[in-house]
Design a protein around this motif. Structure first.
Motif, PDB file in Angstrom:
ATOM      1  N   LYS A   2       0.861  -1.171   0.000  1.00 44.12           N
ATOM      2  CA  LYS A   2       0.000   0.000   0.000  1.00 44.12           C
ATOM      3  C   LYS A   2       0.902   1.228   0.000  1.00 44.12           C
ATOM      4  O   LYS A   2       2.080   1.145   0.338  1.00 44.12           O
ATOM      5  CB  LYS A   2      -0.901   0.007   1.233  1.00 44.12           C
ATOM      6  N   ASP A  54       1.247  -4.766   3.399  1.00 45.39           N
ATOM      7  CA  ASP A  54      -0.200  -4.994   3.351  1.00 45.39           C
ATOM      8  C   ASP A  54      -0.847  -5.092   4.721  1.00 45.39           C
ATOM      9  O   ASP A  54      -2.023  -4.771   4.879  1.00 45.39           O
ATOM     10  CB  ASP A  54      -0.522  -6.256   2.547  1.00 45.39           C
ATOM     11  N   SER A  86      -3.569   2.010  -3.523  1.00 45.18           N
ATOM     12  CA  SER A  86      -2.974   0.858  -4.203  1.00 45.18           C
ATOM     13  C   SER A  86      -1.923   1.325  -5.207  1.00 45.18           C
ATOM     14  O   SER A  86      -1.829   2.510  -5.541  1.00 45.18           O
ATOM     15  CB  SER A  86      -4.059   0.072  -4.935  1.00 45.18           C
TER      16      SER A  86
END
Length: 121
Positions: A2, A54, A86
């Motif tokens: 991320k 993540d 993302s």
């Protein structure tokens, strides 16, 4: 992975994962958070791209001690980023903004900022 953007003069504070605040004892390590060698300009401010693993759900960011001396940063103690973005969203943003890589600054670019982009100034 991320991602989020963070302006100069700000630093990462606390980190949350699914079970709550990141527990270094349970994980046996700190969370993986890395500032990348890439930034964009927004309204005259340099925003650096950060990558997180993540497992990270939210990140608290706060002004550095030096930034606290600036009158605009004095009014903000900390901010929690609840919506990390993302890789696809990063690519979309980078395609519409001027870039800085390895210290070479691009021209200033204006782009619309939204909560879903994880941008903090």
């Amino acid at each position: 992975m991320k991602y989020f953007f963070l302006s100069d003069g700000w630093t990462v504070g606390r980190v949350w994962e699914l079970g709550g605040l990141w527990n270094e004892t349970a994980w046996r390590r700190k969370p993986e958070i890395h500032q990348l060698e890439l930034c964009i300009w927004e309204q005259g401010k340099k925003l650096w791209l950060y990558r997180v693993e993540d497992a990270v759900l939210m990140v608290e960011v706060k002004p550095t001690a030096e930034a606290q001396l600036d009158s605009s940063a004095k009014n903000i103690g900390q901010v929690v980023l609840k919506r990390l973005i993302s890789a696809d969203q990063v690519i979309d943003l980078l395609c519409t903004a001027d870039l800085s890589a390895n210290g070479k600054l691009g021209a200033r670019s204006e782009w619309v900022k939204g909560e879903e982009r994880g941008v903090v100034e």
